[in-house]
Design an enzyme around this catalytic site. Sequence first.
Site, PDB file in Angstrom:
ATOM      1  N   PRO A 136       0.888  -1.126  -0.160  1.00  0.00           N
ATOM      2  CA  PRO A 136      -0.096  -0.123  -0.019  1.00  0.00           C
ATOM      3  C   PRO A 136       0.753   1.306   0.122  1.00  0.00           C
ATOM      4  CG  PRO A 136      -0.887  -1.398   1.858  1.00  0.00           C
ATOM      5  CD  PRO A 136       0.450  -2.097   1.177  1.00  0.00           C
ATOM      6  N   ASN A 137       0.374   2.207  -0.626  1.00  0.00           N
ATOM      7  CA  ASN A 137       0.836   3.632  -0.983  1.00  0.00           C
ATOM      8  C   ASN A 137       2.360   3.966  -1.628  1.00  0.00           C
ATOM      9  OD1 ASN A 137      -1.325   4.760   0.559  1.00  0.00           O
ATOM     10  ND2 ASN A 137      -0.547   3.794   2.475  1.00  0.00           N
ATOM     11  N   HIS A 177      12.923  -3.077   2.272  1.00  0.00           N
ATOM     12  CA  HIS A 177      12.375  -1.571   2.538  1.00  0.00           C
ATOM     13  C   HIS A 177      13.345  -0.586   2.229  1.00  0.00           C
ATOM     14  CE1 HIS A 177       9.496  -3.292   5.005  1.00  0.00           C
ATOM     15  NE2 HIS A 177      10.126  -4.365   5.550  1.00  0.00           N
ATOM     16  N   ARG A 221       5.816  12.442  -2.666  1.00  0.00           N
ATOM     17  CA  ARG A 221       6.095  12.949  -1.239  1.00  0.00           C
ATOM     18  C   ARG A 221       7.003  12.249  -0.539  1.00  0.00           C
ATOM     19  NH1 ARG A 221       1.266  10.896   1.565  1.00  0.00           N
ATOM     20  NH2 ARG A 221       2.359  11.485   3.405  1.00  0.00           N
ATOM     21  N   ALA A 248       3.516  -0.701   4.945  1.00  0.00           N
ATOM     22  CA  ALA A 248       2.919  -0.777   6.213  1.00  0.00           C
ATOM     23  C   ALA A 248       2.381  -2.131   6.413  1.00  0.00           C
ATOM     24  CB  ALA A 248       1.779  -0.016   6.455  1.00  0.00           C
ATOM     25  N   GLU A 264      12.662  -9.506   1.354  1.00  0.00           N
ATOM     26  CA  GLU A 264      11.889  -8.633   2.046  1.00  0.00           C
ATOM     27  C   GLU A 264      12.599  -7.188   1.857  1.00  0.00           C
ATOM     28  OE1 GLU A 264      11.077  -8.900   6.095  1.00  0.00           O
ATOM     29  OE2 GLU A 264      10.301  -6.837   6.369  1.00  0.00           O
ATOM     30  N   TYR A 303      12.055   8.735   1.114  1.00  0.00           N
ATOM     31  CA  TYR A 303      11.845   7.653   0.220  1.00  0.00           C
ATOM     32  C   TYR A 303      12.768   8.028  -1.182  1.00  0.00           C
ATOM     33  CZ  TYR A 303       8.514   5.631   3.318  1.00  0.00           C
ATOM     34  OH  TYR A 303       7.625   5.464   4.350  1.00  0.00           O
ATOM     35  N   SER A 340      13.491   2.754   3.007  1.00  0.00           N
ATOM     36  CA  SER A 340      14.182   3.444   4.431  1.00  0.00           C
ATOM     37  C   SER A 340      14.706   2.397   5.278  1.00  0.00           C
ATOM     38  CB  SER A 340      12.998   4.228   4.812  1.00  0.00           C
ATOM     39  OG  SER A 340      11.923   3.226   5.376  1.00  0.00           O
ATOM     40  N   ASP A 385       1.117 -15.284   6.363  1.00  0.00           N
ATOM     41  CA  ASP A 385       0.636 -16.537   6.232  1.00  0.00           C
ATOM     42  C   ASP A 385       0.592 -16.915   4.790  1.00  0.00           C
ATOM     43  OD1 ASP A 385       0.215 -16.964   8.888  1.00  0.00           O
ATOM     44  OD2 ASP A 385      -2.040 -16.715   8.920  1.00  0.00           O
ATOM     45  N   ARG A 431       7.622   0.366  13.393  1.00  0.00           N
ATOM     46  CA  ARG A 431       8.383  -0.127  12.106  1.00  0.00           C
ATOM     47  C   ARG A 431       9.164  -1.086  12.309  1.00  0.00           C
ATOM     48  NH1 ARG A 431       5.916   3.427   8.305  1.00  0.00           N
ATOM     49  NH2 ARG A 431       5.476   5.672   9.169  1.00  0.00           N
ATOM     50  N   ARG A 476      13.485   4.619  12.297  1.00  0.00           N
ATOM     51  CA  ARG A 476      12.370   5.148  12.282  1.00  0.00           C
ATOM     52  C   ARG A 476      11.323   4.869  13.727  1.00  0.00           C
ATOM     53  NH1 ARG A 476       9.610   4.904   6.505  1.00  0.00           N
ATOM     54  NH2 ARG A 476       8.647   6.802   7.412  1.00  0.00           N
ATOM     55  N   ASN A 487       8.028  -5.715  -1.105  1.00  0.00           N
ATOM     56  CA  ASN A 487       8.288  -4.518  -0.225  1.00  0.00           C
ATOM     57  C   ASN A 487       6.810  -4.757   0.276  1.00  0.00           C
ATOM     58  OD1 ASN A 487       8.045  -2.287   1.188  1.00  0.00           O
ATOM     59  ND2 ASN A 487       9.187  -1.021  -0.050  1.00  0.00           N
ATOM     60  N   HIS A 515       4.243  -4.658   9.213  1.00  0.00           N
ATOM     61  CA  HIS A 515       3.981  -4.202  10.499  1.00  0.00           C
ATOM     62  C   HIS A 515       2.730  -4.703  11.031  1.00  0.00           C
ATOM     63  CE1 HIS A 515       7.616  -1.874   9.396  1.00  0.00           C
ATOM     64  NE2 HIS A 515       6.579  -1.182   8.744  1.00  0.00           N
TER      65      HIS A 515
HETATM   66  O1  CA2 Z   1      10.597   1.944   3.751  1.00  0.00           O
HETATM   67  C1  CA2 Z   1       9.981   1.210   3.067  1.00  0.00           C
HETATM   68  O2  CA2 Z   1      10.008   0.842   2.177  1.00  0.00           O
HETATM   69  C2  CA2 Z   1       8.495   1.088   3.708  1.00  0.00           C
HETATM   70  O3  CA2 Z   1       8.225  -0.364   3.427  1.00  0.00           O
HETATM   71  C3  CA2 Z   1       7.807   1.827   3.145  1.00  0.00           C
HETATM   72  C4  CA2 Z   1       6.510   1.969   3.756  1.00  0.00           C
HETATM   73  C5  CA2 Z   1       6.302   2.115   5.548  1.00  0.00           C
HETATM   74  O4  CA2 Z   1       4.967   1.976   5.859  1.00  0.00           O
HETATM   75  C6  CA2 Z   1       7.304   1.012   5.991  1.00  0.00           C
HETATM   76  O5  CA2 Z   1       7.330   1.091   7.182  1.00  0.00           O
HETATM   77  C7  CA2 Z   1       8.666   1.150   5.385  1.00  0.00           C
HETATM   78  C8  CA2 Z   1       5.481   3.334   3.355  1.00  0.00           C
HETATM   79  C9  CA2 Z   1       5.256   3.100   1.766  1.00  0.00           C
HETATM   80  C10 CA2 Z   1       4.536   4.325   1.253  1.00  0.00           C
HETATM   81  O6  CA2 Z   1       5.584   5.095   0.574  1.00  0.00           O
HETATM   82  C11 CA2 Z   1       4.843   6.587   0.117  1.00  0.00           C
HETATM   83  C12 CA2 Z   1       5.876   6.901  -0.365  1.00  0.00           C
HETATM   84  C13 CA2 Z   1       5.807   8.445  -0.629  1.00  0.00           C
HETATM   85  C14 CA2 Z   1       4.762   8.871  -0.006  1.00  0.00           C
HETATM   86  C15 CA2 Z   1       3.881   8.454   0.702  1.00  0.00           C
HETATM   87  C16 CA2 Z   1       4.177   7.106   0.841  1.00  0.00           C
END
Ligand code: CA2
Length: 152
Positions: free
Chosen positions: A13-14, A103, A21, A80, A101, A26, A105, A90, A114, A110, A77, A83
């Site tokens: 997601p996202n 990530h 952003r 969220a 896996e 990121y 960041s 599963d 996370r 953080r 990846n 977590h």
């Molecule tokens: O660091 C990563 O790749 C994460 O998987 C990214 C997730 C975060 O919830 C994990 O803790 C770490 C967030 C993905 C959303 O990415 C965005 C990128 C730009 C703007 C908004 C969200």
Amino acid sequence: MMGMPSVLVLNGPNLNLLGTREPAVYGYETLDDVAGRCREAAARLGLALDFRQSNAEHQLIDWLHEARTQVDGIVINPAALTHTSVALADALSAIAKPVIEVHISNVHKREAFRHHSFVSPIASGIIVGCGTQGYVLALERMAVLLANEVVS
Ligand code: CA2
């Protein structure tokens, strides 16, 4: 499986918002840029690549169910869902194929929420905090695992 080993790269997601952003966390690349980097790496490594993203947990799980018979390895990846999602973990546990896996960041630098991953205990490898290069590093590692027929 015959022919080139196949790898599914799944994004949670996202991640479709990448590059729009939070560049300090990121970076500036979009998810399309990351897909392009992965395609280049896969061609170089002799891997067949399928790169996908969904904001829906059930969609990611359905793709993982298909992957049980359709691909040789998974780079994920989970964003969220890393977590929070026992269901995603599963689905990954049900696949007897290597999972890496990723990530973008460094989640350990953080917020505390996370720091825990439901996916890490299932993963063959984990790449954290290497930016979008982490996807390329994961594919490089996957090529080695698949060449050696390592399952986990
Ligand atoms: O660091 C990563 O790749 C994460 O998987 C990214 C997730 C975060 O919830 C994990 O803790 C770490 C967030 C993905 C959303 O990415 C965005 C990128 C730009 C703007 C908004 C969200």
